[in-house]
Design a protein around this motif. Structure first.
Motif, short mmCIF file in Angstrom:
data_model
loop_
_atom_site.label_atom_id
_atom_site.label_comp_id
_atom_site.label_asym_id
_atom_site.label_seq_id
_atom_site.Cartn_x
_atom_site.Cartn_y
_atom_site.Cartn_z
N THR A 149 0.83 -1.21 0.00
CA THR A 149 0.00 0.00 0.00
C THR A 149 0.87 1.25 0.00
OG1 THR A 149 -0.16 -0.14 2.42
CG2 THR A 149 -1.95 -1.12 1.13
N GLN A 150 1.57 1.49 1.09
CA GLN A 150 2.35 2.71 1.22
C GLN A 150 3.64 2.67 0.40
OE1 GLN A 150 3.22 3.72 5.26
NE2 GLN A 150 4.28 5.63 4.75
N TYR A 151 4.27 1.49 0.34
CA TYR A 151 5.56 1.37 -0.35
C TYR A 151 5.46 0.50 -1.60
CZ TYR A 151 7.20 3.04 4.18
OH TYR A 151 7.39 3.77 5.34
N VAL A 152 4.31 0.50 -2.26
CA VAL A 152 4.14 -0.36 -3.43
C VAL A 152 4.99 0.12 -4.60
CG1 VAL A 152 2.11 0.94 -4.20
CG2 VAL A 152 2.43 -1.43 -4.94
N LEU A 153 5.14 1.44 -4.78
CA LEU A 153 5.95 1.95 -5.90
C LEU A 153 7.43 1.62 -5.72
CD1 LEU A 153 6.07 3.49 -8.54
CD2 LEU A 153 6.21 5.63 -7.24
N PRO A 154 8.06 1.90 -4.57
CA PRO A 154 9.47 1.47 -4.41
C PRO A 154 9.64 -0.04 -4.52
CG PRO A 154 8.88 3.07 -2.73
CD PRO A 154 7.61 2.69 -3.42
N PHE A 155 8.65 -0.80 -4.06
CA PHE A 155 8.75 -2.26 -4.16
C PHE A 155 8.75 -2.71 -5.62
CE2 PHE A 155 6.56 -6.41 -4.37
CZ PHE A 155 7.47 -7.17 -3.67
N GLU A 156 7.86 -2.14 -6.43
CA GLU A 156 7.81 -2.49 -7.85
C GLU A 156 9.07 -2.03 -8.58
OE1 GLU A 156 5.72 -4.40 -9.25
OE2 GLU A 156 4.34 -4.61 -7.56
N LEU A 157 9.58 -0.85 -8.23
CA LEU A 157 10.81 -0.36 -8.87
C LEU A 157 11.99 -1.27 -8.53
CD1 LEU A 157 10.54 3.52 -8.39
CD2 LEU A 157 10.25 2.21 -10.50
N ALA A 158 12.07 -1.71 -7.29
CA ALA A 158 13.15 -2.63 -6.91
C ALA A 158 13.03 -3.95 -7.66
CB ALA A 158 13.11 -2.87 -5.40
N SER A 159 11.80 -4.42 -7.87
CA SER A 159 11.60 -5.66 -8.62
C SER A 159 12.05 -5.51 -10.06
CB SER A 159 10.12 -6.06 -8.57
OG SER A 159 9.68 -6.21 -7.24
N VAL A 160 11.72 -4.37 -10.68
CA VAL A 160 12.13 -4.13 -12.07
C VAL A 160 13.65 -4.03 -12.18
CG1 VAL A 160 12.00 -2.50 -13.99
CG2 VAL A 160 9.95 -3.05 -12.68
N LEU A 162 15.91 -5.43 -10.22
CA LEU A 162 16.46 -6.78 -10.07
C LEU A 162 16.26 -7.60 -11.34
CD1 LEU A 162 15.43 -7.65 -6.40
CD2 LEU A 162 17.70 -7.11 -7.25
N LEU A 163 15.09 -7.46 -11.98
CA LEU A 163 14.84 -8.19 -13.21
C LEU A 163 15.79 -7.75 -14.32
CD1 LEU A 163 13.13 -10.19 -14.83
CD2 LEU A 163 11.53 -8.32 -15.30
N VAL A 164 16.02 -6.44 -14.43
CA VAL A 164 16.96 -5.93 -15.43
C VAL A 164 18.37 -6.44 -15.15
CG1 VAL A 164 18.03 -3.83 -16.33
CG2 VAL A 164 15.57 -3.90 -15.95
N ALA A 165 18.76 -6.48 -13.89
CA ALA A 165 20.09 -6.98 -13.54
C ALA A 165 20.24 -8.46 -13.90
CB ALA A 165 20.34 -6.78 -12.04
N ILE A 166 19.20 -9.25 -13.68
CA ILE A 166 19.26 -10.68 -14.03
C ILE A 166 19.39 -10.86 -15.54
CG2 ILE A 166 17.94 -12.83 -14.02
CD1 ILE A 166 16.75 -11.95 -11.35
N VAL A 167 18.57 -10.12 -16.30
CA VAL A 167 18.63 -10.23 -17.77
C VAL A 167 19.99 -9.76 -18.29
CG1 VAL A 167 17.60 -9.40 -19.91
CG2 VAL A 167 16.13 -10.00 -17.99
N ALA A 168 20.52 -8.68 -17.72
CA ALA A 168 21.83 -8.18 -18.16
C ALA A 168 22.94 -9.19 -17.86
CB ALA A 168 22.13 -6.85 -17.47
N ALA A 169 22.87 -9.84 -16.71
CA ALA A 169 23.88 -10.85 -16.38
C ALA A 169 23.82 -12.02 -17.35
CB ALA A 169 23.69 -11.33 -14.94
#
Length: 214
Positions: A149-160, A162-169
Motif C-alpha cells: 500500500t504505502q511502499y508499493v511503488l518502491p517495491f515495484e521499482l526494486a523488482s524491475v 532486479l529483473l533488469v540486472a538478471i537479464v543483463a547478467a
C-alpha cells in the motif's frame, strides 16, 4: 536501582547493546579480514545478530526471512564463489584455524539465543513484559499492508531493477566470444550415430617386432 536492573526494560536495552556490538564487530571483521573464509563466517554472525535485533523489535517474520534467505541461501552462494577462487589452505596437524573461527562464531550465536530466550524460559521476567502489541497481532499482515500500500511503488521499482540486472547478467554471459567453445543443444538433440562415428577401412600392414629374424 536494583529493581530497574532486574526489570524487563533494562534487560531488553542490555540485549540491544550486546547484539549491536556483536553486529558492528562482525561487520568490521568482514571488511578488515583478508581471508575470505573468515569474512564469510563473520558475515553469518552479522546476519544472525541483525535477526536477533529484529526479534527484539517483534519483527519475527523479517528475522526468520533474514536467517533462512541470507544465511541459508545467499551464504551458500558466497561459499560456492569462495571455493571457485581456489583458496590455498596449508595442511596442518590438529584443528585448523577455520574450525576454531567456526566454533567461535557458533558459540557467539548460541550465546545470543540463550540471552534472548534464557530469562523468559526461566520465568525470571514476567511473560508479558516484553510484549507491546495486542494479542492476535500479525507481523506478516503488517509487513504486507505496508509493502503493498504505502511502499508499493518502491517495491515495484526494486523488482524491475532486479529483473533488469538478471537479464543483463544472462546477456553478458551468453555473448559470443572467439576464445570460448559453446554447445548447441538443438544440434545435440538431432545428432545421429553416423554423424558421431566414422568407420575407416585400412589395409593391414606387417610390422617388425623385437626378436624377429631380419
Amino acid at each position: 536501582m536494583l529493581e530497574y536492573l532486574v526489570s524487563a526494560e533494562f534487560y531488553q536495552i542490555l540485549l540491544f547493546y550486546v547484539y549491536s556490538g556483536i553486529l558492528i564487530g562482525a561487520a568490521l571483521a568482514v571488511v578488515i579480514l583478508r581471508n575470505v573464509v573468515y569474512s564469510a563466517l563473520f558475515l553469518i554472525l552479522a546476519f544472525f545478530s541483525a535477526a536477533a535485533l529484529w526479534l527484539l523489535l517483534e519483527a519475527e517474520f523479517l528475522a526468520l526471512t533474514l536467517v533462512l534467505v541470507y544465511v541459508g541461501a545467499v551464504m551458500v552462494l558466497f561459499l560456492f564463489v569462495i571455493m571457485m577462487l581456489d583458496v590455498k589452505v596449508k595442511p596442518k596437524s590438529g584443528m585448523s584455524n577455520y574450525t576454531k573461527v567456526g566454533i567461535f562464531v557458533a558459540l557467539l550465536m548460541g550465546l545470543e539465543m540463550i540471552m534472548l530466550l534464557g530469562k523468559k524460559l526461566a520465568h525470571v521476567l514476567p511473560q508479558d513484559d516484553l510484549i507491546k502489541h495486542a494479542k492476535g497481532h500479525s507481523n506478516i499482515k503488517e509487513v504486507a499492508e505496508n509493502l503493498y500500500t504505502q511502499y508499493v511503488l518502491p517495491f515495484e521499482l526494486a523488482s524491475v531493477i532486479l529483473l533488469v540486472a538478471i537479464v543483463a547478467a544472462i546477456l553478458l554471459t551468453l555473448r559470443k566470444r572467439d576464445d570460448y567453445k559453446s554447445i548447441n543443444p538443438e544440434q545435440q538433440v538431432h545428432v545421429k550415430a553416423s554423424d558421431r562415428m566414422r568407420v575407416i577401412k585400412m589395409d593391414t600392414e606387417k610390422g617388425n617386432y623385437i626378436g624377429d629374424e631380419q
